[in-house]
Design a protein around this motif. Structure first.
Motif, PDB file in Angstrom:
ATOM      1  N   UNK A   1      -4.498  14.546 -48.908  1.00  0.00           N
ATOM      2  CA  UNK A   1      -4.685  15.930 -48.474  1.00  0.00           C
ATOM      3  C   UNK A   1      -3.458  16.384 -47.689  1.00  0.00           C
ATOM      4  N   UNK A   2      -3.114  17.637 -47.778  1.00  0.00           N
ATOM      5  CA  UNK A   2      -2.032  18.221 -46.968  1.00  0.00           C
ATOM      6  C   UNK A   2      -0.762  17.385 -46.989  1.00  0.00           C
ATOM      7  N   UNK A   3      -0.449  16.764 -48.071  1.00  0.00           N
ATOM      8  CA  UNK A   3       0.751  15.961 -48.324  1.00  0.00           C
ATOM      9  C   UNK A   3       0.874  14.670 -47.530  1.00  0.00           C
ATOM     10  N   UNK A   4       0.123  14.492 -46.438  1.00  0.00           N
ATOM     11  CA  UNK A   4       0.247  13.218 -45.723  1.00  0.00           C
ATOM     12  C   UNK A   4      -1.053  12.728 -45.067  1.00  0.00           C
ATOM     13  N   UNK A   5      -2.167  13.329 -45.379  1.00  0.00           N
ATOM     14  CA  UNK A   5      -3.458  12.870 -44.852  1.00  0.00           C
ATOM     15  C   UNK A   5      -4.197  12.155 -45.978  1.00  0.00           C
ATOM     16  N   UNK A   6      -4.542  10.905 -45.734  1.00  0.00           N
ATOM     17  CA  UNK A   6      -5.289  10.119 -46.713  1.00  0.00           C
ATOM     18  C   UNK A   6      -6.767  10.206 -46.359  1.00  0.00           C
ATOM     19  N   UNK A   7      -7.582  10.522 -47.338  1.00  0.00           N
ATOM     20  CA  UNK A   7      -9.019  10.715 -47.148  1.00  0.00           C
ATOM     21  C   UNK A   7      -9.784   9.669 -47.945  1.00  0.00           C
ATOM     22  N   UNK A   8     -10.811   9.116 -47.296  1.00  0.00           N
ATOM     23  CA  UNK A   8     -11.696   8.165 -47.951  1.00  0.00           C
ATOM     24  C   UNK A   8     -13.132   8.640 -47.770  1.00  0.00           C
ATOM     25  N   UNK A   9     -13.876   8.682 -48.866  1.00  0.00           N
ATOM     26  CA  UNK A   9     -15.278   9.100 -48.822  1.00  0.00           C
ATOM     27  C   UNK A   9     -16.165   7.913 -49.163  1.00  0.00           C
ATOM     28  N   UNK A  10     -17.198   7.710 -48.367  1.00  0.00           N
ATOM     29  CA  UNK A  10     -18.154   6.643 -48.607  1.00  0.00           C
ATOM     30  C   UNK A  10     -19.555   7.219 -48.723  1.00  0.00           C
ATOM     31  N   UNK A  11     -20.518   6.416 -48.324  1.00  0.00           N
ATOM     32  CA  UNK A  11     -21.916   6.850 -48.346  1.00  0.00           C
ATOM     33  C   UNK A  11     -22.574   6.355 -47.072  1.00  0.00           C
ATOM     34  N   UNK A  12     -23.141   7.257 -46.308  1.00  0.00           N
ATOM     35  CA  UNK A  12     -23.786   6.909 -45.042  1.00  0.00           C
ATOM     36  C   UNK A  12     -25.050   6.094 -45.285  1.00  0.00           C
TER      37      UNK A  12
ATOM     38  N   UNK B   1     -27.338  -1.552 -44.022  1.00  0.00           N
ATOM     39  CA  UNK B   1     -25.972  -1.192 -44.433  1.00  0.00           C
ATOM     40  C   UNK B   1     -25.702  -1.374 -45.918  1.00  0.00           C
ATOM     41  N   UNK B   2     -26.461  -2.226 -46.574  1.00  0.00           N
ATOM     42  CA  UNK B   2     -26.253  -2.462 -47.998  1.00  0.00           C
ATOM     43  C   UNK B   2     -26.521  -1.212 -48.831  1.00  0.00           C
ATOM     44  N   UNK B   3     -27.187  -0.219 -48.256  1.00  0.00           N
ATOM     45  CA  UNK B   3     -27.465   1.028 -48.973  1.00  0.00           C
ATOM     46  C   UNK B   3     -26.301   2.015 -48.894  1.00  0.00           C
ATOM     47  N   UNK B   4     -25.310   1.709 -48.069  1.00  0.00           N
ATOM     48  CA  UNK B   4     -24.174   2.610 -47.899  1.00  0.00           C
ATOM     49  C   UNK B   4     -22.900   2.072 -48.494  1.00  0.00           C
ATOM     50  N   UNK B   5     -21.850   2.852 -48.335  1.00  0.00           N
ATOM     51  CA  UNK B   5     -20.506   2.465 -48.763  1.00  0.00           C
ATOM     52  C   UNK B   5     -19.566   2.869 -47.638  1.00  0.00           C
ATOM     53  N   UNK B   6     -18.963   1.882 -46.980  1.00  0.00           N
ATOM     54  CA  UNK B   6     -18.118   2.131 -45.826  1.00  0.00           C
ATOM     55  C   UNK B   6     -16.795   2.757 -46.254  1.00  0.00           C
ATOM     56  N   UNK B   7     -16.495   3.955 -45.767  1.00  0.00           N
ATOM     57  CA  UNK B   7     -15.261   4.663 -46.115  1.00  0.00           C
ATOM     58  C   UNK B   7     -14.032   3.989 -45.525  1.00  0.00           C
ATOM     59  N   UNK B   8     -14.194   3.181 -44.489  1.00  0.00           N
ATOM     60  CA  UNK B   8     -13.042   2.514 -43.885  1.00  0.00           C
ATOM     61  C   UNK B   8     -12.534   1.346 -44.733  1.00  0.00           C
ATOM     62  N   UNK B   9     -13.401   0.721 -45.500  1.00  0.00           N
ATOM     63  CA  UNK B   9     -13.000  -0.459 -46.276  1.00  0.00           C
ATOM     64  C   UNK B   9     -11.881  -0.161 -47.268  1.00  0.00           C
ATOM     65  N   UNK B  10     -12.001   0.829 -48.166  1.00  0.00           N
ATOM     66  CA  UNK B  10     -10.889   1.082 -49.084  1.00  0.00           C
ATOM     67  C   UNK B  10      -9.632   1.566 -48.360  1.00  0.00           C
ATOM     68  N   UNK B  11      -9.803   2.266 -47.249  1.00  0.00           N
ATOM     69  CA  UNK B  11      -8.653   2.723 -46.476  1.00  0.00           C
ATOM     70  C   UNK B  11      -7.863   1.525 -45.941  1.00  0.00           C
TER      71      UNK B  11
END
Length: 109
Positions: A49-60, A66-76
């Protein structure tokens, strides 16, 4: 609680998670020009985003399931690792249970 990260060469302003008892569903980091590799961003499912912001989307998900979610920090953080940052311990402890917390957890009825 507060978790300290090692100093990163090409990333700053890492942000993610709103509550301590929930899986982080959104995270961002600011990257230098050397911290952007569009092929790796795509591999880890990240957006630029905006040429230098990296965005990661997970699932709360609630911390009790926790097994029902997807942590957005992990791929980051896996992206940071692939980009040569010194975050192997962060990845191992936070996402692969190096401290063996989950393996030693006992559920009481």
């Amino acid at each position: 609680g507060v978790f300290s990260l090692p100093k990163l060469k090409n990333f700053s302003n890492i942000s993610g998670g709103k509550m301590e008892n929930a899986v982080c569903d959104y995270a961002t980091a600011q990257a230098t020009a050397q911290g952007i590799d569009k092929t790796l961003l795509q591999k880890f499912g990240l957006n630029l985003l905006d040429s230098n912001i990296i965005e990661s989307k997970g699932k709360a998900a609630h911390g009790s399931r926790p097994q029902l979610g997807k942590n957005a920090l992990k791929p980051l953080f896996e992206y940071f690792l692939a980009m040569g940052e010194n975050v192997q311990n962060v990845v191992d402890y936070l996402f692969y249970d190096k401290a063996k917390i989950l393996r030693n957890w006992r559920f009481w009825s």
